[in-house]
Design a protein around this motif. Structure first.
Motif, PDB file in Angstrom:
ATOM      1  N   ALA A 537       0.873  -1.219  -0.013  1.00  0.00           N
ATOM      2  CA  ALA A 537      -0.007   0.031   0.239  1.00  0.00           C
ATOM      3  C   ALA A 537       1.091   1.118   0.007  1.00  0.00           C
ATOM      4  N   VAL A 538       1.816   1.355   0.982  1.00  0.00           N
ATOM      5  CA  VAL A 538       2.787   2.406   0.761  1.00  0.00           C
ATOM      6  C   VAL A 538       3.443   2.654  -0.503  1.00  0.00           C
ATOM      7  N   GLY A 539       4.137   1.552  -1.097  1.00  0.00           N
ATOM      8  CA  GLY A 539       4.744   1.458  -2.384  1.00  0.00           C
ATOM      9  C   GLY A 539       3.838   1.877  -3.339  1.00  0.00           C
ATOM     10  N   LEU A 540       2.508   1.656  -3.416  1.00  0.00           N
ATOM     11  CA  LEU A 540       1.550   2.302  -4.487  1.00  0.00           C
ATOM     12  C   LEU A 540       1.284   3.625  -4.227  1.00  0.00           C
ATOM     13  N   THR A 541       1.726   4.257  -3.103  1.00  0.00           N
ATOM     14  CA  THR A 541       1.175   5.724  -2.944  1.00  0.00           C
ATOM     15  C   THR A 541       2.113   6.564  -3.197  1.00  0.00           C
ATOM     16  N   ASP A 542       1.559   7.829  -3.964  1.00  0.00           N
ATOM     17  CA  ASP A 542       2.893   8.813  -4.135  1.00  0.00           C
ATOM     18  C   ASP A 542       3.083   9.616  -2.900  1.00  0.00           C
ATOM     19  N   PRO A 543       4.299   9.664  -2.559  1.00  0.00           N
ATOM     20  CA  PRO A 543       4.966  10.434  -1.307  1.00  0.00           C
ATOM     21  C   PRO A 543       4.170  11.520  -0.809  1.00  0.00           C
ATOM     22  N   ALA A 544       3.664  12.456  -1.675  1.00  0.00           N
ATOM     23  CA  ALA A 544       3.089  13.653  -1.260  1.00  0.00           C
ATOM     24  C   ALA A 544       1.620  13.429  -1.214  1.00  0.00           C
ATOM     25  N   ALA A 545       0.744  12.161  -1.395  1.00  0.00           N
ATOM     26  CA  ALA A 545      -0.381  12.139  -1.659  1.00  0.00           C
ATOM     27  C   ALA A 545      -1.092  11.971  -0.351  1.00  0.00           C
ATOM     28  N   PRO A 546      -2.205  12.695  -0.147  1.00  0.00           N
ATOM     29  CA  PRO A 546      -3.166  12.583   0.902  1.00  0.00           C
ATOM     30  C   PRO A 546      -3.512  10.819   1.125  1.00  0.00           C
ATOM     31  N   GLY A 547      -3.355  10.447   2.418  1.00  0.00           N
ATOM     32  CA  GLY A 547      -3.679   9.007   2.589  1.00  0.00           C
ATOM     33  C   GLY A 547      -2.589   7.954   2.950  1.00  0.00           C
ATOM     34  N   VAL A 576       9.047   2.626  14.266  1.00  0.00           N
ATOM     35  CA  VAL A 576       9.184   3.645  14.605  1.00  0.00           C
ATOM     36  C   VAL A 576       9.504   4.751  13.496  1.00  0.00           C
ATOM     37  N   ALA A 577      10.251   4.312  12.428  1.00  0.00           N
ATOM     38  CA  ALA A 577      10.396   5.194  11.219  1.00  0.00           C
ATOM     39  C   ALA A 577       9.029   5.061  10.469  1.00  0.00           C
ATOM     40  N   ALA A 578       8.551   4.432  10.413  1.00  0.00           N
ATOM     41  CA  ALA A 578       6.983   4.346   9.899  1.00  0.00           C
ATOM     42  C   ALA A 578       6.078   5.641  10.410  1.00  0.00           C
ATOM     43  N   TYR A 579       6.021   5.176  11.781  1.00  0.00           N
ATOM     44  CA  TYR A 579       5.042   6.280  12.385  1.00  0.00           C
ATOM     45  C   TYR A 579       5.583   7.657  12.322  1.00  0.00           C
ATOM     46  N   GLN A 580       7.050   7.774  12.466  1.00  0.00           N
ATOM     47  CA  GLN A 580       7.548   9.294  12.133  1.00  0.00           C
ATOM     48  C   GLN A 580       7.187   9.776  10.805  1.00  0.00           C
ATOM     49  N   HIS A 581       7.034   9.063   9.647  1.00  0.00           N
ATOM     50  CA  HIS A 581       6.924   9.268   8.386  1.00  0.00           C
ATOM     51  C   HIS A 581       5.560   9.572   8.346  1.00  0.00           C
ATOM     52  N   ALA A 582       4.444   9.129   9.113  1.00  0.00           N
ATOM     53  CA  ALA A 582       3.152   9.275   9.001  1.00  0.00           C
ATOM     54  C   ALA A 582       2.878  10.535   9.786  1.00  0.00           C
ATOM     55  N   ALA A 583       3.628  10.875  10.837  1.00  0.00           N
ATOM     56  CA  ALA A 583       3.274  12.094  11.742  1.00  0.00           C
ATOM     57  C   ALA A 583       3.663  13.108  10.911  1.00  0.00           C
ATOM     58  N   GLY A 584       4.976  13.029  10.029  1.00  0.00           N
ATOM     59  CA  GLY A 584       5.272  14.396   9.323  1.00  0.00           C
ATOM     60  C   GLY A 584       4.647  14.549   7.922  1.00  0.00           C
ATOM     61  N   GLN A 585       3.682  13.739   7.640  1.00  0.00           N
ATOM     62  CA  GLN A 585       2.989  13.763   6.331  1.00  0.00           C
ATOM     63  C   GLN A 585       2.228  15.026   6.182  1.00  0.00           C
ATOM     64  N   GLN A 586       2.566  16.081   5.584  1.00  0.00           N
ATOM     65  CA  GLN A 586       2.026  17.452   5.425  1.00  0.00           C
ATOM     66  C   GLN A 586       0.519  17.551   5.069  1.00  0.00           C
ATOM     67  N   SER A 587       0.399  16.499   4.160  1.00  0.00           N
ATOM     68  CA  SER A 587      -1.091  16.685   3.408  1.00  0.00           C
ATOM     69  C   SER A 587      -2.140  15.765   3.912  1.00  0.00           C
ATOM     70  N   GLY A 588      -1.607  14.915   5.309  1.00  0.00           N
ATOM     71  CA  GLY A 588      -2.238  14.026   5.875  1.00  0.00           C
ATOM     72  C   GLY A 588      -3.507  14.404   6.649  1.00  0.00           C
ATOM     73  N   ALA A 589      -4.152  13.510   7.126  1.00  0.00           N
ATOM     74  CA  ALA A 589      -5.464  13.948   7.997  1.00  0.00           C
ATOM     75  C   ALA A 589      -4.931  13.954   9.317  1.00  0.00           C
ATOM     76  N   PRO A 590      -5.002  15.312  10.123  1.00  0.00           N
ATOM     77  CA  PRO A 590      -4.303  15.597  11.496  1.00  0.00           C
ATOM     78  C   PRO A 590      -4.466  14.412  12.565  1.00  0.00           C
ATOM     79  N   ASP A 591      -5.736  13.666  12.445  1.00  0.00           N
ATOM     80  CA  ASP A 591      -6.186  12.607  13.559  1.00  0.00           C
ATOM     81  C   ASP A 591      -5.239  11.490  13.160  1.00  0.00           C
ATOM     82  N   TRP A 592      -4.818  11.269  12.086  1.00  0.00           N
ATOM     83  CA  TRP A 592      -4.214   9.986  11.711  1.00  0.00           C
ATOM     84  C   TRP A 592      -2.483  10.405  12.142  1.00  0.00           C
ATOM     85  N   ARG A 593      -2.295  11.721  11.771  1.00  0.00           N
ATOM     86  CA  ARG A 593      -0.831  12.345  12.095  1.00  0.00           C
ATOM     87  C   ARG A 593      -0.555  12.222  13.598  1.00  0.00           C
TER      88      ARG A 593
END
Length: 714
Positions: A537-547, A576-593
């Protein structure tokens, strides 16, 4: 006469089952047939289609069982009778008799008119039997001689009708015949642009069902031939619009962005070439906005989203306030604003989108109101997911139920509307924990799947929503049969989801989450599969894409589940690295971050990595102001704060003290309260300077501020 008619019909029906000659050859049978003929056609009697059909079947049956040389009179009588009814009810003429009944121009015209009337009735009643009858009428006209110019028209109309039938029944045989008839029409006419374009549509429909790229390639060739062969001034827009959809489908299959660019160019030209009163302008505008949004998803160029909104807004501006297309134009604008909000997180877009959706409901005619209510439901649900106002999800559920209540019981639209209701009820369950809402969600999901039975790839979202509700019930009750059903549905859905489908990553992550919560605690292989699915799922998603933050969260959770079996430090480090990337996803939903930042912090704390834990808690605290929207009621803000900020005070302060950062510990303890106080103080900012620069804007802002303050004190 009625008694004689029943007697003849009874004999014919029994003969068709038993093939007993005596039923039609006996003296009694002949006497009954002669008496019915005399009573109906003899003297002053008037013939009827029913009697002619019954006597025609009687004569045809006799001709079939009589010896050669003795069957001619009955055969001639059968032809005579079926000729009598061919113009009035061609579908009643048996296949084996049609070759003996030549069709003239008047016959063809009457059958066209009959088929058109049946199609009009179908549009009103959505009764597939009417489509079947219309197709039968057109099939009865296919036996026109090959050199008759009307033959191509009949074949083309039949192909379109059959393609239409597939859309409503999912019958693949209809698609195959539609393609066959379309090809015959093109050959019979010598390559009419209209027939080429219609054949291209049938081929594209068949591709969506069978995923054979050869159909797409042929559809492109047909569409290009139609555009090149354009005759009438209005044709270019129609043919370009159809060809644009085909190029889009091929781009989605191959990933070739040049096809998508070609689709955009064709659809722009189609919209530009459509008159304001063109009945297809709305459909072409909708398709243009859709393909622009698709191109944004692949290239990330914000100009495509802006153009989609501008195109929809232009249609609104060109549409009279009381015009019949006003509701459709407003609805499209609402959808485009929703799309841009989902991808950029701009709050203004969702507010304007909901306003446009409400205006569309008010402007809609009764027959279209369900569609516009459903769109409003979707936007309210979207705003709830992003910002958390309880009133939004309650209003979404009520609006969705109103939409469903307006639909006929056999409407195919009940599928996606029930699917939306399923999602809304799940969201309400997450807030109040009432199992009754979750059961209602499952019921709505099952109703959605039952309507369409997953006939095409576009129906898979209904199954996904049902699986989500079943998974929630599995988590809530611990009953394994819910999880088993949800996992099977998700596996089937993923298997049928194309590799390039925009929803594939979400479906992979959903299955990963379900496996890691239900199977992975007891099975290393399930944990491994959960990790693999989330990585895909991560590999199929653009690094800047919401979600992306959702997929990274799923990956981290799956890695933790696998660590319980493997005890591998590498799994923990990657989590830990995956959690950090998710938290730093600027276009992501705040609740998930925030959830990702909390998990990152908690995991680091469990490993005694206090500095990393503090960084995680601080990241979560910094996002609170984004997640806790000041436009919410005070109660909604406090409820959401309790949900997203849990453990920030206790866990964050403990980690900060262990890291020797006492000041940070105090800040984390006060983080939640500080957000509410800051919003309260900001709402009381002095407006003197704004009043001097723009008095009208200052007055409006003050009114909004007072309204928010009033709602907060309720």
């Amino acid at each position: 006469m009625d008694e004689l008619l029943r007697a003849i019909r009874h004999r014919v029906d029994r003969f068709l089952v038993t093939h007993e000659p005596g039923l039609l050859l006996s003296r009694e049978a002949v006497a009954e047939a002669n008496a019915l003929w005399s009573a109906t056609f003899g003297g002053a009697g008037e013939g009827t289609v029913e009697v002619a059909h019954a006597l025609g079947m009687f004569a045809m049956g006799r001709a079939a069982v009589l010896p050669d040389g003795q069957d001619q009179d009955d055969a001639r009588q059968a032809v005579k009778l079926f000729r009598m009814i061919a113009s009035h009810a061609p579908e009643l003429v048996p296949e084996q008799m049609r070759q003996y009944i030549p069709l003239g121009a008047r016959d063809v015209r009457e059958r066209y008119e009959r088929a058109a009337e049946l199609l009009r009735q179908f549009e009103e009643r959505r009764d597939v039997a009417l489509l079947d009858e219309a197709a039968a009428v057109l099939r009865s006209a296919v036996d026109i001689p090959a050199d008759d110019g009307a033959r191509a028209s009949v074949l083309n109309a039949l192909g379109v009708m059959l393609s239409n039938r597939f859309e409503h029944t999912g019958d693949a045989g209809s698609l195959d015949e539609a393609v066959t008839r379309g090809r015959e029409a093109v050959v019979a006419d010598g390559g009419s642009p209209l027939y080429q374009s219609n054949l291209g549509v049938s081929l594209r429909n068949r591709y969506h069902h069978r995923r054979d790229p050869a159909d797409l390639d042929e559809a492109v060739r047909c569409g290009e031939a139609a555009v090149r062969g354009t005759g009438r001034p209005q044709d270019p827009a129609m043919y370009r619009a159809m060809l644009g959809l085909t190029y889009r489908a091929r781009a989605e299959h191959t990933g070739d962005l040049s096809d998508l660019d070609r689709a955009v160019d064709l659809m722009r030209a189609a919209v530009a070439g459509s008159a304001v009163d063109d009945p297809d302008l709305g459909k072409r505008t909708t398709n243009l906005t859709s393909v622009l949004t698709s191109r944004y998803d692949l290239r990330g160029n914000a100009a495509d989203l802006d153009e989609a909104v501008a195109v929809a807004d232009t249609w609104v501006q060109r549409t009279p306030v009381s015009g019949p297309d006003r509701a459709a134009a407003l609805g499209l604008l609402a959808s485009c604003l929703e799309d841009r909000h989902d991808r950029t997180g701009n709050r203004v877009d969702i507010e304007h989108g909901i306003r446009a959706a409400r205006d569309a409901v008010r402007a809609s005619a009764d027959m279209d109101r369900a569609e516009h209510l459903s769109r409003l439901e979707r936007l309210l649900r979207s705003r709830f997911r992003r910002y958390g106002a309880l009133a939004d999800i309650i209003a979404a559920i009520e609006t969705g139920r109103q939409a469903i209540a307006l639909l006929p019981t056999n409407s195919p639209d009940r599928a996606w509307m029930n699917s939306h209701l399923c999602s809304a009820l799940r969201s309400l369950f997450f807030v109040n924990g009432r199992v009754e809402d979750l059961r209602a969600s499952i019921d709505a999901g099952r109703a959605a799947v039952a309507v369409r039975s997953l006939r095409s790839v576009h129906d898979l979202g209904h199954a996904t929503n049902l699986a989500g509700a079943l998974a929630d019930m599995a988590y809530h009750t611990g009953e394994p049969h819910y999880a088993d059903e949800a996992i099977q549905i998700m596996r089937d859905t993923i298997e049928r989801t194309p590799a390039t489908d925009r929803y594939r990553p979400s479906r992979l992550s959903n299955l990963s989450n379900l496996l890691q919560r239900t199977r992975a605690p007891h099975s290393r292989s399930a944990a491994d599969e959960a990790v693999r699915l989330a990585r895909d799922a991560v590999g199929l998603t653009d690094p800047a894409a919401p979600g992306l933050e959702f997929h990274q969260l799923a990956l981290a959770d799956a890695l933790l589940a696998r660590h319980a079996h493997s005890a591998s430090p590498a799994d923990l480090d990657e989590a830990v690295a995956a959690y950090q990337h998710a938290a730093g996803q600027q276009s992501g939903a705040p609740d998930w971050r925030i959830a990702a930042a909390r998990e990152w912090a908690s995991l680091a704390a469990r490993r005694g990595q206090w500095a990393k834990a503090v960084d995680g808690y601080v990241s979560a605290a910094d996002l609170l102001d984004v997640a806790i929207w000041p436009g919410l009621d005070r109660e909604d803000r406090e409820r959401k704060l309790l949900n997203v900020a849990r453990d920030l005070g206790t866990g964050g302060a403990a980690s900060a003290l262990n890291a020797g950062r006492a000041g940070t510990a105090v800040s984390l303890v006060e983080a939640g309260r500080a957000v509410i106080w800051a919003q309260l103080l900001n709402s009381r900012t002095d407006l003197t300077r704004l009043s001097a620069a723009n008095p009208q804007l200052a007055v409006r802002l003050d009114a909004v501020r007072r309204s928010m303050a009033t709602r907060s004190d309720d």
